[in-house]
Write a protein that holds these residues in place. Sequence first.
Motif, PDB file in Angstrom:
ATOM      1  N   UNK A  52       0.779  -1.259   0.073  1.00  0.00           N
ATOM      2  CA  UNK A  52       0.128   0.090  -0.096  1.00  0.00           C
ATOM      3  C   UNK A  52       0.895   1.217  -0.049  1.00  0.00           C
ATOM      4  N   UNK A  53       2.184   1.022   0.340  1.00  0.00           N
ATOM      5  CA  UNK A  53       3.004   2.440   0.484  1.00  0.00           C
ATOM      6  C   UNK A  53       3.115   3.161  -0.958  1.00  0.00           C
ATOM      7  N   UNK A 169      -8.186 -12.067  12.432  1.00  0.00           N
ATOM      8  CA  UNK A 169      -6.853 -11.730  12.687  1.00  0.00           C
ATOM      9  C   UNK A 169      -6.271 -11.008  11.604  1.00  0.00           C
ATOM     10  N   UNK A 170      -6.125 -11.712  10.455  1.00  0.00           N
ATOM     11  CA  UNK A 170      -5.392 -11.344   9.180  1.00  0.00           C
ATOM     12  C   UNK A 170      -6.307  -9.968   8.479  1.00  0.00           C
ATOM     13  N   UNK A 171      -7.427 -10.084   8.651  1.00  0.00           N
ATOM     14  CA  UNK A 171      -8.144  -8.923   7.796  1.00  0.00           C
ATOM     15  C   UNK A 171      -7.821  -7.735   8.518  1.00  0.00           C
ATOM     16  N   UNK A 172      -7.629  -7.667  10.080  1.00  0.00           N
ATOM     17  CA  UNK A 172      -7.315  -6.720  10.852  1.00  0.00           C
ATOM     18  C   UNK A 172      -5.806  -6.263  10.666  1.00  0.00           C
ATOM     19  N   UNK A 173      -4.905  -7.276  10.475  1.00  0.00           N
ATOM     20  CA  UNK A 173      -3.602  -6.884  10.218  1.00  0.00           C
ATOM     21  C   UNK A 173      -3.372  -6.007   8.716  1.00  0.00           C
ATOM     22  N   UNK A 174      -4.385  -6.484   7.609  1.00  0.00           N
ATOM     23  CA  UNK A 174      -4.333  -5.894   6.695  1.00  0.00           C
ATOM     24  C   UNK A 174      -4.857  -4.344   6.310  1.00  0.00           C
ATOM     25  N   UNK A 175      -6.012  -4.413   7.512  1.00  0.00           N
ATOM     26  CA  UNK A 175      -6.435  -2.901   7.603  1.00  0.00           C
ATOM     27  C   UNK A 175      -5.502  -1.835   8.329  1.00  0.00           C
ATOM     28  N   UNK A 176      -4.387  -2.486   9.382  1.00  0.00           N
ATOM     29  CA  UNK A 176      -3.480  -1.686   9.754  1.00  0.00           C
ATOM     30  C   UNK A 176      -2.563  -1.346   8.752  1.00  0.00           C
ATOM     31  N   UNK A 177      -1.996  -2.503   8.043  1.00  0.00           N
ATOM     32  CA  UNK A 177      -0.951  -2.196   6.972  1.00  0.00           C
ATOM     33  C   UNK A 177      -1.610  -1.089   5.907  1.00  0.00           C
ATOM     34  N   UNK A 178      -2.709  -1.277   5.643  1.00  0.00           N
ATOM     35  CA  UNK A 178      -3.341  -0.241   4.741  1.00  0.00           C
ATOM     36  C   UNK A 178      -3.335   1.173   5.150  1.00  0.00           C
ATOM     37  N   UNK A 179      -3.428   1.225   6.663  1.00  0.00           N
ATOM     38  CA  UNK A 179      -3.300   2.719   7.105  1.00  0.00           C
ATOM     39  C   UNK A 179      -1.931   3.185   7.267  1.00  0.00           C
TER      40      UNK A 179
END
Length: 578
Positions: A52-53, A169-179
């Motif tokens: 996402x960066x 867990x993994x959807x939350x990790x993706x959300x955090x990474x996408x932020x």
Amino acid sequence: MSDRRYSTMATLLASNPQRDINMASARKLPPYPTRQLIILALCRICEPIAFMSIFPYIYHMVKDFNITEDENKISFYAGMVTSAFTFAEFSTGFLWGRLSDKVGRKPVLLSGLLGTGLSVLLFGFAPSLPVALFARALGGFLNGNIGVLQTTIGEIVTVKEHQPRAYAVMPNVWCLGSIVGPIIGGALAKPVENYPSLFSPGGILERFPYLLPNLFSSACVFVGLIIGILFLEETHAEKRLQRDRGLELGNYLLSRLRRKQPPTPTTKGGNPEEQPLLFESDEPLPGYLTNDGPRHSLDTTARGCSFDLEASNHVDRMRSIKVEKKPGKVLTRSILLIIASYGILAFHTMTFDSLLPVFLSTKVPADHKTISLPFKFADGFGFDTKTIGLVLSVQGIYSMLSTTFLFPSITTRLGPLRLFQFVSVAYPLLYLITPYTVLLPESLHMAGVYGLIVLKCTYATLAYPSNAILLTNSAPSTLSLGTINGVAASTASLARAFGPTISGSLYTLGLDNGYSGLAWWVTALVTIGGAYISLSITEPKGRLDEKDEAEVLSPEQQPNLDFVGTTTGQEQGLRMSA
């Protein structure tokens, strides 16, 4: 007569949607696998950050390649760069899943991390568009972690009662990474220009102005890779029996850190976090038996440290435990339906994600606005980039909250199948009403947009994990789970690659002809097809249901399982007698 009575009871429990709640109170569950899920999350978080960066600066990066002065073509080339990863991932997702069934999950996950690290480094040094395209495609070719991660979670979680929490867990990790990813990419791009007091001109960061955010991403990947080597445990039904020197080294390092602490008991009644995470399971993982138990597999002397033969002896003992039989037919009708619904879900959610920023930024001149309800109208919100960024950040935050709190509670009550079917049937409404929000009074525009965001994020955070649970539970054996998830990952990657392209063309065509809702309404038709497929899905009895049936057999019908161990805890074995 007794056998028939217990067989009937087992069948009823296996087919009851509320089985998970009832079984939770009737039997003692194994401890929730917190440790390994945290390790998986730490390995995973670096990938969405790296992916996402690039979005905040990709347009400027392509523009700096000096390929063309036409802004429309710059947007096209930027779309090519972002899509290169997805197309490449589609071409190899199945192969990585299949490979994980043969060599194990851990080697494939670590290879994916290594591929991501090489890809972002090469992308940061890209001097031209072809190199940038190659770097993104390389990351897709070398990374099949989406499917393998789902497989690993499916093997870690051995009871259905833990699935709602684990699959969130993994959807939350993706959300955090996408932020975090876009923040890092936007802040670190062009450091010489943006931070002249810190970075002097004439250096490597001026020659490669987009290198710094990619260096940060590669550092995150390197940390995730080290964590994976040292602490991630193999979950493959056969490969988990093999010795893992990386895990032994991790255990040794932890033992050195804890040397000054008093030893803690690891008896069955102790703290679950100090016991094997799957101690109660009939599929014991060697890592769980060694990682949290007494650490006597390492021998330290005054001359240094060396690995003793305890790990090898442990492997020999584990080989005596019966593992799962290899499955027959892998891609059954039920699994194919779930994969097809997953592909459709990926297509239309990616379409929404790509269309929404365009819809929010579109501003049609007053003399081009034509309204002839119910279908003919052409308009957009005309928001600036700052407002759009705020909307997208709210989307990420709400997705995390919905995944953490909403999904587990609803799944526990409805079950993954009924939940997925409900969301699939409700999805068409979202795409039908979205274009009409632009017709609201201007004072209600933001309220309408945030209403769409809440609806979209709620649906997505309920649909994706429930589909993953359905796919895992339908697998005939964990030995085929990697292949199944690999096919699903490839299908979703292909759908995500075509979604933005098709919807973007339809959106442009609609605006030119006075129908700004064209792309949204065509997508609604796609979701109607997805709803039809979801209603055809059944949840056949799988390996977890077979365990539940064994739990309700009479004592004389069950084998006697006794855990035995020495007083020092150095040896643990499983004795089974008929």
